[in-house]
Design a protein around this motif. Sequence first.
Motif, PDB file in Angstrom:
ATOM      1  N   PRO A   1       7.295   4.760  -2.382  1.00 16.77           N
ATOM      2  CA  PRO A   1       7.006   4.304  -1.026  1.00 16.77           C
ATOM      3  C   PRO A   1       6.619   2.824  -1.021  1.00 16.77           C
ATOM      4  O   PRO A   1       6.057   2.306  -1.999  1.00 16.77           O
ATOM      5  CB  PRO A   1       5.811   5.172  -0.599  1.00 16.77           C
ATOM      6  CG  PRO A   1       5.810   6.332  -1.540  1.00 16.77           C
ATOM      7  CD  PRO A   1       6.367   5.806  -2.817  1.00 16.77           C
ATOM      8  N   MET A   2       6.912   2.152   0.086  1.00 16.63           N
ATOM      9  CA  MET A   2       6.507   0.765   0.260  1.00 16.63           C
ATOM     10  C   MET A   2       5.224   0.704   1.089  1.00 16.63           C
ATOM     11  O   MET A   2       5.141   1.292   2.163  1.00 16.63           O
ATOM     12  CB  MET A   2       7.599  -0.047   0.951  1.00 16.63           C
ATOM     13  CG  MET A   2       8.869  -0.196   0.133  1.00 16.63           C
ATOM     14  SD  MET A   2      10.058  -1.376   0.850  1.00 16.63           S
ATOM     15  CE  MET A   2       9.254  -2.939   0.441  1.00 16.63           C
ATOM     16  N   ILE A   3       4.242   0.012   0.557  1.00 14.40           N
ATOM     17  CA  ILE A   3       3.019  -0.296   1.303  1.00 14.40           C
ATOM     18  C   ILE A   3       3.200  -1.691   1.883  1.00 14.40           C
ATOM     19  O   ILE A   3       3.258  -2.676   1.158  1.00 14.40           O
ATOM     20  CB  ILE A   3       1.778  -0.252   0.397  1.00 14.40           C
ATOM     21  CG1 ILE A   3       1.569   1.156  -0.153  1.00 14.40           C
ATOM     22  CG2 ILE A   3       0.546  -0.727   1.159  1.00 14.40           C
ATOM     23  CD1 ILE A   3       1.161   2.175   0.863  1.00 14.40           C
ATOM     24  N   GLU A   4       3.297  -1.776   3.198  1.00 17.49           N
ATOM     25  CA  GLU A   4       3.535  -3.073   3.832  1.00 17.49           C
ATOM     26  C   GLU A   4       2.924  -3.141   5.232  1.00 17.49           C
ATOM     27  O   GLU A   4       3.372  -3.921   6.066  1.00 17.49           O
ATOM     28  CB  GLU A   4       5.032  -3.388   3.864  1.00 17.49           C
ATOM     29  CG  GLU A   4       5.922  -2.229   4.280  1.00 17.49           C
ATOM     30  CD  GLU A   4       7.395  -2.482   4.016  1.00 17.49           C
ATOM     31  OE1 GLU A   4       7.792  -3.624   3.731  1.00 17.49           O
ATOM     32  OE2 GLU A   4       8.177  -1.505   4.088  1.00 17.49           O
ATOM     33  N   THR A   5       1.924  -2.310   5.463  1.00 23.35           N
ATOM     34  CA  THR A   5       1.194  -2.344   6.739  1.00 23.35           C
ATOM     35  C   THR A   5      -0.299  -2.296   6.453  1.00 23.35           C
ATOM     36  O   THR A   5      -0.734  -1.842   5.384  1.00 23.35           O
ATOM     37  CB  THR A   5       1.556  -1.153   7.640  1.00 23.35           C
ATOM     38  OG1 THR A   5       1.088   0.061   7.021  1.00 23.35           O
ATOM     39  CG2 THR A   5       3.060  -1.060   7.869  1.00 23.35           C
ATOM     40  N   ALA A   6      -1.091  -2.747   7.420  1.00 17.98           N
ATOM     41  CA  ALA A   6      -2.547  -2.677   7.276  1.00 17.98           C
ATOM     42  C   ALA A   6      -3.001  -1.228   7.177  1.00 17.98           C
ATOM     43  O   ALA A   6      -3.920  -0.897   6.414  1.00 17.98           O
ATOM     44  CB  ALA A   6      -3.215  -3.376   8.461  1.00 17.98           C
ATOM     45  N   GLU A   7      -2.354  -0.335   7.932  1.00 19.14           N
ATOM     46  CA  GLU A   7      -2.703   1.083   7.874  1.00 19.14           C
ATOM     47  C   GLU A   7      -2.391   1.657   6.500  1.00 19.14           C
ATOM     48  O   GLU A   7      -3.178   2.439   5.940  1.00 19.14           O
ATOM     49  CB  GLU A   7      -1.942   1.858   8.954  1.00 19.14           C
ATOM     50  CG  GLU A   7      -2.309   3.336   9.012  1.00 19.14           C
ATOM     51  CD  GLU A   7      -1.504   4.109  10.034  1.00 19.14           C
ATOM     52  OE1 GLU A   7      -1.869   5.272  10.311  1.00 19.14           O
ATOM     53  OE2 GLU A   7      -0.511   3.566  10.554  1.00 19.14           O
ATOM     54  N   GLY A   8      -1.259   1.288   5.945  1.00 19.52           N
ATOM     55  CA  GLY A   8      -0.915   1.754   4.616  1.00 19.52           C
ATOM     56  C   GLY A   8      -1.901   1.290   3.572  1.00 19.52           C
ATOM     57  O   GLY A   8      -2.268   2.038   2.659  1.00 19.52           O
ATOM     58  N   LEU A   9      -2.351   0.050   3.698  1.00 22.96           N
ATOM     59  CA  LEU A   9      -3.330  -0.480   2.753  1.00 22.96           C
ATOM     60  C   LEU A   9      -4.654   0.273   2.881  1.00 22.96           C
ATOM     61  O   LEU A   9      -5.310   0.579   1.876  1.00 22.96           O
ATOM     62  CB  LEU A   9      -3.531  -1.973   3.012  1.00 22.96           C
ATOM     63  CG  LEU A   9      -4.326  -2.754   1.968  1.00 22.96           C
ATOM     64  CD1 LEU A   9      -3.653  -2.668   0.607  1.00 22.96           C
ATOM     65  CD2 LEU A   9      -4.460  -4.216   2.394  1.00 22.96           C
ATOM     66  N   ALA A  10      -5.035   0.603   4.111  1.00 22.12           N
ATOM     67  CA  ALA A  10      -6.274   1.343   4.334  1.00 22.12           C
ATOM     68  C   ALA A  10      -6.194   2.755   3.757  1.00 22.12           C
ATOM     69  O   ALA A  10      -7.207   3.318   3.334  1.00 22.12           O
ATOM     70  CB  ALA A  10      -6.578   1.404   5.830  1.00 22.12           C
ATOM     71  N   ASN A  11      -4.994   3.325   3.727  1.00 18.48           N
ATOM     72  CA  ASN A  11      -4.791   4.687   3.219  1.00 18.48           C
ATOM     73  C   ASN A  11      -4.232   4.695   1.799  1.00 18.48           C
ATOM     74  O   ASN A  11      -3.669   5.711   1.355  1.00 18.48           O
ATOM     75  CB  ASN A  11      -3.832   5.439   4.144  1.00 18.48           C
ATOM     76  CG  ASN A  11      -4.421   5.682   5.516  1.00 18.48           C
ATOM     77  OD1 ASN A  11      -5.605   5.983   5.648  1.00 18.48           O
ATOM     78  ND2 ASN A  11      -3.607   5.549   6.555  1.00 18.48           N
ATOM     79  N   LEU A  12      -4.392   3.601   1.084  1.00 18.28           N
ATOM     80  CA  LEU A  12      -3.760   3.424  -0.216  1.00 18.28           C
ATOM     81  C   LEU A  12      -4.116   4.539  -1.201  1.00 18.28           C
ATOM     82  O   LEU A  12      -3.240   5.103  -1.851  1.00 18.28           O
ATOM     83  CB  LEU A  12      -4.154   2.063  -0.793  1.00 18.28           C
ATOM     84  CG  LEU A  12      -3.651   1.739  -2.199  1.00 18.28           C
ATOM     85  CD1 LEU A  12      -2.131   1.740  -2.240  1.00 18.28           C
ATOM     86  CD2 LEU A  12      -4.191   0.385  -2.645  1.00 18.28           C
ATOM     87  N   GLU A  13      -5.391   4.859  -1.333  1.00 17.55           N
ATOM     88  CA  GLU A  13      -5.816   5.874  -2.299  1.00 17.55           C
ATOM     89  C   GLU A  13      -5.123   7.205  -2.043  1.00 17.55           C
ATOM     90  O   GLU A  13      -4.622   7.855  -2.968  1.00 17.55           O
ATOM     91  CB  GLU A  13      -7.329   6.056  -2.233  1.00 17.55           C
ATOM     92  CG  GLU A  13      -8.138   4.923  -2.846  1.00 17.55           C
ATOM     93  CD  GLU A  13      -8.315   5.063  -4.347  1.00 17.55           C
ATOM     94  OE1 GLU A  13      -7.817   6.061  -4.923  1.00 17.55           O
ATOM     95  OE2 GLU A  13      -8.943   4.179  -4.942  1.00 17.55           O
ATOM     96  N   GLU A  14      -5.074   7.619  -0.773  1.00 13.46           N
ATOM     97  CA  GLU A  14      -4.469   8.903  -0.437  1.00 13.46           C
ATOM     98  C   GLU A  14      -2.955   8.893  -0.651  1.00 13.46           C
ATOM     99  O   GLU A  14      -2.373   9.882  -1.105  1.00 13.46           O
ATOM    100  CB  GLU A  14      -4.781   9.262   1.020  1.00 13.46           C
ATOM    101  CG  GLU A  14      -6.251   9.544   1.298  1.00 13.46           C
ATOM    102  CD  GLU A  14      -7.085   8.288   1.485  1.00 13.46           C
ATOM    103  OE1 GLU A  14      -6.492   7.180   1.446  1.00 13.46           O
ATOM    104  OE2 GLU A  14      -8.298   8.401   1.664  1.00 13.46           O
ATOM    105  N   ILE A  15      -2.314   7.763  -0.343  1.00 15.74           N
ATOM    106  CA  ILE A  15      -0.871   7.660  -0.537  1.00 15.74           C
ATOM    107  C   ILE A  15      -0.525   7.744  -2.019  1.00 15.74           C
ATOM    108  O   ILE A  15       0.374   8.489  -2.436  1.00 15.74           O
ATOM    109  CB  ILE A  15      -0.336   6.356   0.081  1.00 15.74           C
ATOM    110  CG1 ILE A  15      -0.459   6.401   1.610  1.00 15.74           C
ATOM    111  CG2 ILE A  15       1.113   6.104  -0.332  1.00 15.74           C
ATOM    112  CD1 ILE A  15      -0.154   5.083   2.297  1.00 15.74           C
ATOM    113  N   VAL A  16      -1.231   6.979  -2.839  1.00 13.98           N
ATOM    114  CA  VAL A  16      -0.952   6.957  -4.279  1.00 13.98           C
ATOM    115  C   VAL A  16      -1.194   8.322  -4.905  1.00 13.98           C
ATOM    116  O   VAL A  16      -0.471   8.749  -5.817  1.00 13.98           O
ATOM    117  CB  VAL A  16      -1.803   5.879  -4.971  1.00 13.98           C
ATOM    118  CG1 VAL A  16      -1.650   5.954  -6.488  1.00 13.98           C
ATOM    119  CG2 VAL A  16      -1.408   4.491  -4.482  1.00 13.98           C
ATOM    120  N   ALA A  17      -2.207   9.027  -4.428  1.00 11.32           N
ATOM    121  CA  ALA A  17      -2.556  10.334  -4.995  1.00 11.32           C
ATOM    122  C   ALA A  17      -1.643  11.457  -4.518  1.00 11.32           C
ATOM    123  O   ALA A  17      -1.737  12.586  -5.015  1.00 11.32           O
ATOM    124  CB  ALA A  17      -4.005  10.672  -4.647  1.00 11.32           C
TER     125      ALA A  17
END
Length: 256
Positions: free
Chosen positions: A137-153
């Motif tokens: 997945p691409m992280i390229e939004t402020a929301e994605g950065l805020a949810n980074l831990e959950e996305i990576v996990a």
Amino acid sequence: MNPIRAKVDSGSPAVGAWVLSPSGLAAEVFGSTGFDFLILDAQHGGITWDNMLAVLQGLGASTSTPLVRVGWNDPTSIMRALDLGAAGVIVPMVSTAEEAARAAGATRYPLDGYRSFGPVRKPSSPAQANENVLCLPMIETAEGLANLEEIVATPGVDGIFVGPVDMALALGHTAIDYSAVHPAALEALDEVIRVCHAHGKLAGSVTLGATGVADLLGRGVDFLTVGSDNAYLRQGARRDLDTVAAWLASNDRSEG
């Protein structure tokens, strides 16, 4: 094991480039240059469903691992790109764990996901396919950065690919120098690298020219792109035209 993962596990970063041209012949030539992987860009490039198979076939004889950046987080597009021969997918604009799970599930057969079985090329067992595929997945939004831990996990997410320009735009930096990565995007990238490595996942990003390679590698990225087929075509033509122009400027052919 996916060759990109194997390269990183051996202690070396994987280096790739973008394929924007919808030409199987161009892909065959580009694939012979030695990149570890090449990304067929179906989001911003000229790759469509009408030409993706031919481009993947063009890369078939190369040692470059083919990935596809799909146009959006659409399960049908993800499954079809894999069926046509992609070794993994890059999924843009993933901002939540739910979106990450939707992408990851489409890359793997049950019980690890919900991918429908129907490979057109290079068939393998569901177990082998699940083990070898990459979901990035691409992280390229402020929301994605805020949810980074959950996305990576999220199960099935193999790594994160940072889009530095969109990340900078999302963080409110609209005046971007495209020759360099904005400091805010680099700060976000550092956080992505930290979290990915803590979870045993891959972290990757884009350079906007070879001059940024040393910086990204020094930050710890596991895989990165250093250019595109279109850019290299333009640069090669420009270099030779500049050589001709320099010779003409120093040799006046109107005399004599």
